[in-house]
Structures are given as C-alpha cells and as structure tokens.
Design a protein around this motif. Structure first.
Motif, PDB file in Angstrom:
ATOM      1  N   SER A 118      -5.157 -37.559 -10.730  1.00  0.00           N
ATOM      2  CA  SER A 118      -5.521 -37.804  -9.330  1.00  0.00           C
ATOM      3  C   SER A 118      -6.811 -37.083  -8.986  1.00  0.00           C
ATOM      4  O   SER A 118      -7.620 -37.600  -8.211  1.00  0.00           O
ATOM      5  CB  SER A 118      -4.390 -37.393  -8.390  1.00  0.00           C
ATOM      6  N   PHE A 119      -7.038 -35.897  -9.564  1.00  0.00           N
ATOM      7  CA  PHE A 119      -8.302 -35.201  -9.267  1.00  0.00           C
ATOM      8  C   PHE A 119      -9.487 -36.031  -9.738  1.00  0.00           C
ATOM      9  O   PHE A 119     -10.428 -36.261  -8.981  1.00  0.00           O
ATOM     10  CB  PHE A 119      -8.342 -33.820  -9.932  1.00  0.00           C
ATOM     11  N   ILE A 170     -12.231 -40.241   3.056  1.00  0.00           N
ATOM     12  CA  ILE A 170     -10.837 -40.415   2.616  1.00  0.00           C
ATOM     13  C   ILE A 170     -10.649 -39.776   1.231  1.00  0.00           C
ATOM     14  O   ILE A 170      -9.628 -39.137   0.952  1.00  0.00           O
ATOM     15  CB  ILE A 170     -10.464 -41.911   2.590  1.00  0.00           C
ATOM     16  N   GLY A 171     -11.647 -39.941   0.349  1.00  0.00           N
ATOM     17  CA  GLY A 171     -11.576 -39.318  -0.973  1.00  0.00           C
ATOM     18  C   GLY A 171     -11.478 -37.810  -0.873  1.00  0.00           C
ATOM     19  O   GLY A 171     -10.690 -37.173  -1.583  1.00  0.00           O
ATOM     20  N   TYR A 208      -8.224 -32.630  -0.875  1.00  0.00           N
ATOM     21  CA  TYR A 208      -7.492 -31.567  -0.183  1.00  0.00           C
ATOM     22  C   TYR A 208      -6.010 -31.619  -0.541  1.00  0.00           C
ATOM     23  O   TYR A 208      -5.369 -30.575  -0.691  1.00  0.00           O
ATOM     24  CB  TYR A 208      -7.640 -31.700   1.330  1.00  0.00           C
ATOM     25  N   LEU A 209      -5.463 -32.837  -0.682  1.00  0.00           N
ATOM     26  CA  LEU A 209      -4.047 -32.965  -1.043  1.00  0.00           C
ATOM     27  C   LEU A 209      -3.793 -32.376  -2.431  1.00  0.00           C
ATOM     28  O   LEU A 209      -2.780 -31.707  -2.649  1.00  0.00           O
ATOM     29  CB  LEU A 209      -3.609 -34.423  -0.992  1.00  0.00           C
ATOM     30  N   THR A 210      -4.723 -32.614  -3.384  1.00  0.00           N
ATOM     31  CA  THR A 210      -4.534 -32.031  -4.712  1.00  0.00           C
ATOM     32  C   THR A 210      -4.632 -30.513  -4.671  1.00  0.00           C
ATOM     33  O   THR A 210      -4.186 -29.840  -5.588  1.00  0.00           O
ATOM     34  CB  THR A 210      -5.562 -32.564  -5.723  1.00  0.00           C
ATOM     35  N   LEU A 211      -5.249 -29.966  -3.610  1.00  0.00           N
ATOM     36  CA  LEU A 211      -5.339 -28.505  -3.449  1.00  0.00           C
ATOM     37  C   LEU A 211      -4.151 -27.970  -2.656  1.00  0.00           C
ATOM     38  O   LEU A 211      -4.164 -26.810  -2.230  1.00  0.00           O
ATOM     39  CB  LEU A 211      -6.640 -28.136  -2.734  1.00  0.00           C
TER      40      LEU A 211
END
Lengths: 174, 104
Positions: free
Chosen positions: A12-13, A45-46, A51-54
């Motif tokens: 995902s990153f 959006i990317g 941020y979600l992966t963090l």
C-alpha cells in the motif's frame, strides 16, 4: 506482526506513493490548469492514504475534509473565476531549465540528508497513536497555539473578504 | 521485500517537495503556483507525521504540528485566492509575469 501485514503495508505504501508522485507530476506539468486541479485532488487523496499507512487515521480524515474538500473546491472555483487562464500552461523557455535544476538539486540534497541523518528511531516510538491522544496534546499542551489559530483564521477570512470585494461599490445598494 | 521505515517516508516527502518546488518556479498561471504550494505543504506534513510515528519520544507532537500546518495552509489559500481574483479583475489575467506593479 505477521509477515503478511508487513507485505500489505509495503504494497500500500508503494501504491499510494506512486499515485501521489504521478499526480503531483501531472499537477506541475499539465498545460490545462483545470486538469491539473483535478490531479491535485488525486494527490491529496494519495497523501491521505499515506497518513493511513502511518496509523494517523485522524490526520487522514482531516486531509480528506480540508484538502480534498475545502481547498480543492476553492482552487477549482478560482480556476473558473479566472476563466481565460485555461489556456495558459507552464513558462516556456528561459525559466524551465533552471527551475528543473533547482528542484532536482533540492530533492537530491534533501533525500541525502534524510537518509544520512541519525534519527533516534526505535525505542519509545508510538506504534499507534489514537485520536484521543492527539486531542489531548492539542487541547492541553498546545491550547494556546490552538486559540491563536482561530484568531488567524478570522483575520484571514476578513482579509479575503476585503481583498475580493468589488472596488467602488462600498455603499452596496444593488 | 524491505520493511517500510522512516527513510521511505522522508524520501517520498523530499520527492514531493522537489516536484512542488519545480511547479512554484515554472508555473506561469498564479493558480498553478498556488496548487504547487499546496504540494509543498503536503510534503512537509508527510515528514512531520512520519517523524512523529517513528522517532522516539515525539508523541502526538508531529500530528499536532501537521494540524497547524493544515490550518495555516487553509488561511493562506483563501487569502491568496482572494488576492488572485483582485488581480484578475484589475488586469484580466492571472499571469505571474504580468503582475509587475511592485517591480523596481
């Protein structure tokens, strides 16, 4: 952490980073400013996904709301209000090469500095920071800057109204 | 596959920053310059949140700082767009090369 979770994070990153960087390249290179604005929304959006992966879910939500919503709509409105701008693209000729050189230099230097830096990583790092903890820091430790930010927003709002008002129609009878 | 760490996010941030810088320097349309500035601010936010996530003892400071950056970015965008509309009304264009009133 099981290896499958790590793999998912890696995947995902790289996916989100590619989406963000390609969209950002489109933003700075497309001649049609309206299309550039749409790619800017995609880049926002990317970044929210990054941020979600963090593990920063609250920041991702704020990113989508403020950038993907408010700022994007404001940019598109500015494009529509300044209509003849649609045909103008990048600077042609003399500033193109120095700009690219400066950007490349900054990018390489920053990457080198970040990779060489001796970060105090590892111990004490927060794996997951719940939104409650962010709110706790915001309303206790940083409450004074928080209040200042509201004053700054008010000043910016009044300033924007003053700047964008039609001159010579102060008495506003229409 | 290598595990994703702080350096991945920092390099992504640096790449995004340099793309934004190129846009600020090379865009002729003032709206394009503003959009590039937003890219710059986003890259800084990625760096702040990544440091808050990976560097020990940072706590929530990184995320709170990123929140303030977003707040200031919103204020900056609104004032800049108002300024731009005023320039457009005055000159009928938003070309950064035509705004030379303050040039010596």
């Amino acid at each position: 952490m099981p290896p499958s979770a790590d793999f998912g994070l890696t995947l995902s990153f790289y996916g989100l980073a590619t989406l963000t960087v390609v969209s950002a390249l489109m933003v700075v290179s497309l001649r049609n400013i309206f299309h550039a604005g749409l790619f800017l929304v995609l880049a926002f959006i990317g970044v929210a996904g990054i941020y979600l992966t963090l593990n920063a879910a609250f920041m991702a939500a704020v990113q989508v709301l403020v950038y993907g919503g408010a700022i994007a709509v404001m940019m598109l409105f500015a494009i529509f209000l300044t209509r003849n701008a649609m045909t103008q693209g990048n600077l042609s000729g003399r500033f193109q090469a120095p700009a690219m050189l400066a950007a490349l230099l900054i990018g390489v230097l920053f990457s080198y500095a970040f990779l060489m830096a001796n970060w105090a990583s590892g111990k004490g790092a927060a794996e997951y920071l719940p939104p409650e903890q962010v709110a706790d820091a915001l309303f206790n430790q940083f409450v004074f800057p928080f209040e200042l930010a509201s004053i700054m927003l008010l000043i910016a709002m009044i300033g924007a109204i003053v700047l964008a008002r039609t001159p010579g129609r102060e008495t506003e009878d229409a | 596959m290598i595990e994703i760490g702080l350096s991945h996010y920092m390099v992504l941030s640096a790449v995004l920053f340099s793309i934004g810088l190129y846009g600020v320097l090379s865009r002729r349309n003032a709206v394009g310059v503003l959009m590039s500035v937003e890219l710059l601010l986003n890259s800084v936010n990625i760096a702040l949140i990544a440091i808050g996530r990976y560097v020990g003892g940072a706590g929530a400071t990184g995320q709170v700082f990123a929140l303030f950056v977003i707040t200031v970015a919103a204020a900056e965008a609104s004032v800049a767009l108002a300024l731009l509309i005023a320039i457009y009304r005055d000159r009928g264009a938003v070309d950064v090369e035509s705004a030379t009133a303050l040039q010596g």
